[in-house]
Design an enzyme around this catalytic site. Structure first.
Site, PDB file in Angstrom:
ATOM      1  CG  ASP A  14       8.510   4.629 -13.373  1.00  0.00           C
ATOM      2  OD1 ASP A  14       9.756   4.610 -13.315  1.00  0.00           O
ATOM      3  OD2 ASP A  14       7.880   5.166 -14.308  1.00  0.00           O
ATOM      4  CG  ASP A  16      11.243  10.321 -15.344  1.00  0.00           C
ATOM      5  OD1 ASP A  16      11.588  11.359 -15.918  1.00  0.00           O
ATOM      6  OD2 ASP A  16      11.856   9.839 -14.377  1.00  0.00           O
ATOM      7  CG  ASP A 176       5.194   5.153 -17.309  1.00  0.00           C
ATOM      8  OD1 ASP A 176       6.159   4.777 -16.603  1.00  0.00           O
ATOM      9  OD2 ASP A 176       5.336   5.900 -18.290  1.00  0.00           O
TER      10      ASP A 176
END
Length: 227
Positions: A14, A16, A176
């Site tokens: 991922d 961000d 996240d």
């Protein structure tokens, strides 16, 4: 000499909150819009964990903290302004998380294929990674607009792996948020959740492992990646 088990494996990240701490620039863009609207500016700490939910959600959160609610058409217009402010200084404050680049180097040196699967738009993802000098590290960078269906749909992760010329049975996902873990599990791919990202409940995401610091990533991948 035996071949490194990581050679040819696809490591999907991922963006961000996983590779890059983009919260400072996204909150900067939000503050710019709110200032133009004459609204009070919420503290960054009250906004950080909303960054991973997209520009509209971040705008809604900022407005709510200032006692304001925008109509859908107004929110559409403000989102466009937000993206303009964000794009104008896309890497002004954003930086890779500590140890991320060294971990990418270590994985690449062992023959792994690196890719990015993000719900950020592809053009913004490329602009950010180019500005940080990181784009060349990845065989594929697939944003939400370049996928048939975006995370948490597994198709997004699978299309990223195929775009990087990898194979799902030799892949792993690092993220996240719930969207990252859910997409990976639905694609039958091991998932690692980072402790330092934007989720408030990392332990509840159901990831196969939790990454506390990037220095630990190669060992975690060795343990989880199918042979």
């Amino acid at each position: 000499m035996p071949q490194d088990p990581l050679r040819g494996a696809t490591i999907v990240f991922d963006l961000d909150g996983t590779l890059v701490d983009t919260a400072p620039d996204l909150i900067r863009a939000l503050h710019a819009v709110m200032q133009e609207e004459g609204l009070a500016l919420p503290a960054p700490a009250a906004l950080r964990h909303f960054v991973g939910h997209g520009a509209r959600a971040l705008l809604q959160r900022g407005a709510a903290l200032s006692g304001q609610e925008f109509s859908a058409p107004r929110l559409d217009a403000l989102t466009e302004r937000f993206i303009g402010h964000y794009r104008a200084g896309i890497a002004e404050l954003s930086r890779p998380f500590a140890g991320a680049e060294a971990a990418l180097d270590a994985l690449h040196a062992r023959g792994a294929i690196l890719a990015v699967c993000t719900n950020k738009y592809t053009d913004l993802s490329l602009e950010l990674l180019n500005a940080l000098g990181m784009a060349h590290r990845f065989a594929a960078i697939i944003g939400a607009d370049a996928a048939t269906r975006r995370k948490p749909d597994p198709q997004h992760v699978l299309e990223t792996i195929f775009a990087a010329r990898g194979q799902p049975h030799r892949a792993i996902m690092i993220g996240d948020t719930d969207a990252d873990v859910t997409a990976a599990k639905a694609a039958s791919i091991p998932a690692i959740a980072v402790r330092f990202g934007y989720s408030l409940e990392v332990d509840a995401l159901g990831a196969d492992a939790i990454l506390e610091a990037y220095g630990d990533l190669p060992d975690l991948i060795d343990r989880l990646l199918p042979a």
